[in-house]
Enzyme design. Structure first.
Site, short mmCIF file in Angstrom:
data_model
loop_
_atom_site.label_atom_id
_atom_site.label_comp_id
_atom_site.label_asym_id
_atom_site.label_seq_id
_atom_site.Cartn_x
_atom_site.Cartn_y
_atom_site.Cartn_z
N HIS A 124 -11.27 -19.59 -55.39
CA HIS A 124 -11.80 -20.14 -54.51
C HIS A 124 -13.31 -19.77 -54.56
O HIS A 124 -13.72 -18.90 -55.51
CB HIS A 124 -11.20 -19.95 -53.12
CG HIS A 124 -9.95 -20.61 -52.86
ND1 HIS A 124 -9.89 -21.75 -52.59
CD2 HIS A 124 -8.70 -19.98 -52.75
CE1 HIS A 124 -8.71 -22.19 -52.34
NE2 HIS A 124 -7.93 -21.00 -52.42
N ASP A 154 -18.74 -23.76 -53.19
CA ASP A 154 -18.08 -25.28 -52.90
C ASP A 154 -19.16 -26.31 -52.75
O ASP A 154 -19.26 -27.38 -53.41
CB ASP A 154 -17.60 -25.10 -51.68
CG ASP A 154 -15.92 -24.53 -51.73
OD1 ASP A 154 -15.74 -24.38 -52.81
OD2 ASP A 154 -15.34 -24.36 -50.89
#
Length: 373
Positions: A124, A154
């Site tokens: 992540h 992200d």
């Protein structure tokens, strides 16, 4: 219309970074068709889903991959966010799709990239930015690193860089006439964002100690301070003339304080500044520093930001489907971007597929077979 008007994008639904890239493309005028998974459609109220039509396709059904390949025939861009090899196993990988459309630009969004020892591993944002050397410098002195939400991996180093890569590939295609595959990895993009920091290190202007540098909270004139009402202000008075205005607004006498760049004196300077800010509320300080170049601004919540006079003057937020969200950026003088009225989930699969060359009979047959919902 937007500067990308006429560009057609097929988005294979995935997690945050790729949808963000496609949101940016849609905001800039591209026609984006999102292919949702049969088991996990994205809510139409999600800002990352704004501005495009959507269909639900079962990619494990025999007809599912064929639908995507047919969409790819008419597309300029296809975006997917699978782990390496998954798209190939489904029959919608780069070779599958570019065999029917050599001009197709195939954007691949992953954390670790398409190759390398970690390519197949899960991860992540926090993992990608930690390995890229981004996470370690963020935080207070003597405390653990602090995750900067998931903005760096992200969205900044992931989705936004993918969108830039797609626009660059579209430009190159005007010359070559050919598409190409874009390997957008968040670990690469996050590392790219640290280029300036590496320059500072090479010049000897960056301490390896966390929270001890000019822009990481180490300097008392580049930090946040609590106010009397328990809220905060941010201070960025780096230049001497701005720093002088900061002290004047705070009512502090420069002659009684350590020099601005006297680093051994920073603890005392910080204490004096902190004490001054605690004497008034955040909004009172905003009024005191209004019209000055002291570089003092209130630390606003996302909801407060949308109501700030400067943000409102620039129409910085819009309401889509009852959800307040940031407006498209950047601004264009002739072809401004906008949130397209076609919201995800507002049209049937038949209407969406008709725009991409499918007949009503074909859609009906696919629906009966369960390939399209």
């Amino acid at each position: 219309m937007g500067p990308l008007h006429g560009v057609r994008v097929v988005e294979i639904a995935s997690a945050a970074p790729a949808p963000f890239a496609c949101m940016v493309l849609a905001d800039l005028g591209a026609e984006v068709l999102r292919v949702d998974r049969a088991t996990r459609p994205r809510p139409a109220t999600d800002p990352l889903a704004r501005g495009r039509r959507s269909i639900t396709v079962d990619l494990k059904a025999p007809e599912g991959p064929a639908i995507v390949r047919r969409l790819a025939e008419r597309a300029d861009v296809l975006v997917e966010g699978f782990r390496p090899g998954v798209a190939e196993r489904l029959g919608i990988g780069p070779e599958d799709c570019r065999s029917v459309n050599p001009r197709l630009i195939y954007g691949r969004m992953t954390g670790w990239g398409q190759a390398g020892p970690l390519a197949d591993r899960a991860g992540h944002d926090i993992n990608y930015i930690s390995l890229a050397g981004v996470l370690e410098p963020i935080g207070r002195a003597g405390e653990p690193p602090v995750a900067p939400l998931n903005l760096v991996g992200d969205f900044g180093g992931g989705g936004l860089l993918l969108a830039l890569g797609i626009v660059a590939a579209l430009h190159e295609r005007n010359t070559s006439g050919e598409g190409q595959v874009i390997d957008a990895a968040m670990v690469d993009g996050a590392a790219l964002l640290t280029a300036w920091m590496h320059g500072q290190r090479a010049a000897g202007d960056w301490s390896p100690e966390r929270g001890a540098n000019l822009l990481d909270g180490g300097a008392p004139f580049y930090d946040t301070y609590e106010t009397a009402d328990g809220k905060y202000v941010s201070v960025g008075a780096l230049e001497r003339r701005f720093y002088a205005q900061l002290l004047q607004g705070l009512g502090l006498d420069a002659a009684r304080l350590p020099a601005q760049y006297d680093q051994p004196g920073w603890p005392r300077l910080r204490s004096e500044i902190a004490g001054a800010f605690r004497s008034r509320t955040r909004d009172e300080w905003e009024k005191i520093f209004a019209g000055t170049d002291a570089c003092v601004t209130p630390v606003l919540t996302p909801e407060e930001a949308a109501r700030h006079p400067h943000i409102q003057a620039r129409s910085g937020f819009v309401e889509v489907g009852g959800i307040l969200q940031p407006a498209p950026a950047p601004r264009f003088s002739r072809t401004p971007g906008a949130v397209a009225e076609r919201g995800a989930g507002t049209e049937s699969a038949a209407a969406a597929l008709a725009q991409w060359g499918f007949t009503a009979d074909e859609v009906s047959e696919l629906n009966e077979k369960g390939a399209v919902a």
